[in-house]
Design a protein around this motif. Structure first.
Motif, short mmCIF file in Angstrom:
data_model
loop_
_atom_site.label_atom_id
_atom_site.label_comp_id
_atom_site.label_asym_id
_atom_site.label_seq_id
_atom_site.Cartn_x
_atom_site.Cartn_y
_atom_site.Cartn_z
N GLY A 1 0.76 -1.09 -0.17
CA GLY A 1 0.04 -0.19 -0.06
C GLY A 1 0.97 1.10 0.17
O GLY A 1 2.05 0.90 0.16
N THR B 1 -12.79 8.88 8.35
CA THR B 1 -12.82 8.21 7.14
C THR B 1 -11.97 7.01 6.81
O THR B 1 -12.36 5.96 6.04
CB THR B 1 -12.07 9.07 5.99
N LEU B 2 -11.28 6.77 7.82
CA LEU B 2 -10.58 5.40 8.18
C LEU B 2 -11.41 4.33 8.41
O LEU B 2 -11.15 2.95 8.40
CB LEU B 2 -9.37 5.42 9.06
N GLU C 1 -14.51 3.83 7.24
CA GLU C 1 -15.63 3.53 6.52
C GLU C 1 -15.62 2.14 5.91
O GLU C 1 -16.74 1.83 5.69
CB GLU C 1 -15.46 4.95 5.46
N PRO C 2 -14.40 1.49 5.49
CA PRO C 2 -14.38 0.23 5.03
C PRO C 2 -15.11 -0.65 5.97
O PRO C 2 -14.70 -0.42 7.13
CB PRO C 2 -13.03 -0.17 4.74
N VAL D 1 -10.36 -3.68 7.69
CA VAL D 1 -9.27 -3.12 7.46
C VAL D 1 -8.21 -4.27 7.75
O VAL D 1 -8.44 -5.28 8.28
CB VAL D 1 -9.12 -2.05 8.43
N ARG E 1 -4.03 -0.62 7.14
CA ARG E 1 -4.42 -0.26 5.91
C ARG E 1 -5.86 -0.24 5.83
O ARG E 1 -6.63 -1.02 6.01
CB ARG E 1 -4.01 -1.42 4.98
N ALA E 2 -6.45 1.03 4.96
CA ALA E 2 -7.62 1.42 4.83
C ALA E 2 -7.81 1.70 3.41
O ALA E 2 -6.96 2.61 3.08
CB ALA E 2 -8.29 2.18 5.63
N ASP E 3 -8.46 1.14 2.60
CA ASP E 3 -8.65 1.63 0.91
C ASP E 3 -7.13 1.75 0.46
O ASP E 3 -6.96 2.54 -0.46
CB ASP E 3 -9.54 2.86 1.03
N GLY E 4 -6.24 0.64 0.69
CA GLY E 4 -5.04 0.49 -0.17
C GLY E 4 -4.10 1.57 0.30
O GLY E 4 -2.94 1.67 -0.13
N LYS E 5 -4.30 2.48 1.47
CA LYS E 5 -3.27 3.25 1.97
C LYS E 5 -2.99 2.93 3.38
O LYS E 5 -3.67 2.36 4.26
CB LYS E 5 -4.03 4.64 2.19
#
Length: 167
Positions: free
Chosen positions: A38, A49-50, A52-53, A56, A112-116
């Motif tokens: 990532g 926002t972290l 939201e998925p 993780v 790692r959340a949404d690839g970051k």
């Protein structure tokens, strides 16, 4: 002959270590992994926002140098991120989870959340009020945690942990 065998063994060990340490194996569902791929990113102004998925990944740092990564769920409440750790039976932290023992020794983690990738430290929640906030945050997002509301904290087969941004 013995020397050649030792050289081959050393080469295999170094190659395996390098692969696991730097390339890694992605965690998936209940199967753990190693190094998370990532893009490192600065923390967003709004940590919500972290959360939201639905899932993780957390990368931990055992003493032997190969990261250990797990998949988990995440909740958010009033500026704080929370993750749970489920156990087979009622027991105190770190329970039976390997990654819990790792973070007990070294609280540094990568989320790692949404690839970051984001840098945090993680700690078990001891305070009853904070535990209730974490529990409510998870219950708001996940049906499993809503159902757990009937379980008294002293009978809980899980620990709740808070993520603290690493400075």
């Amino acid at each position: 002959m013995l020397r050649n065998s030792l050289l081959v063994l050393v080469a295999l060990l170094v190659g395996t270590y390098s692969y696991l340490r730097f390339i890694g194996i992605e965690p998936q569902d209940r199967r753990p992994g190693t190094h998370l791929a990532g893009e490192p990113a600065p923390l967003p102004a709004d940590l919500a926002t972290l959360a939201e998925p639905m899932e993780v990944h957390l990368e931990t740092y055992p003493w032997y140098g190969i990261p250990f990564a797990v998949t988990t769920v995440i909740g958010y409440e009033a500026g704080q991120l929370f993750v749970p750790s489920l156990y087979e039976a009622v027991m105190p932290f770190p329970g039976t989870k390997y990654w819990n023992r790792v973070v007990q020794a070294d609280p540094r983690v990568r989320l790692r959340a949404d690839g970051k990738l984001y840098e945090f430290e993680i700690y078990p929640i001891e305070d009853d009020a904070e535990f209730s906030r974490a529990f409510a945050a998870l219950g708001e997002k996940y049906p499993f945690w809503r159902d757990q509301v009937r379980v008294a904290r002293t009978e809980a087969r899980y620990a709740l942990l808070k993520l603290v941004p690493r400075s």
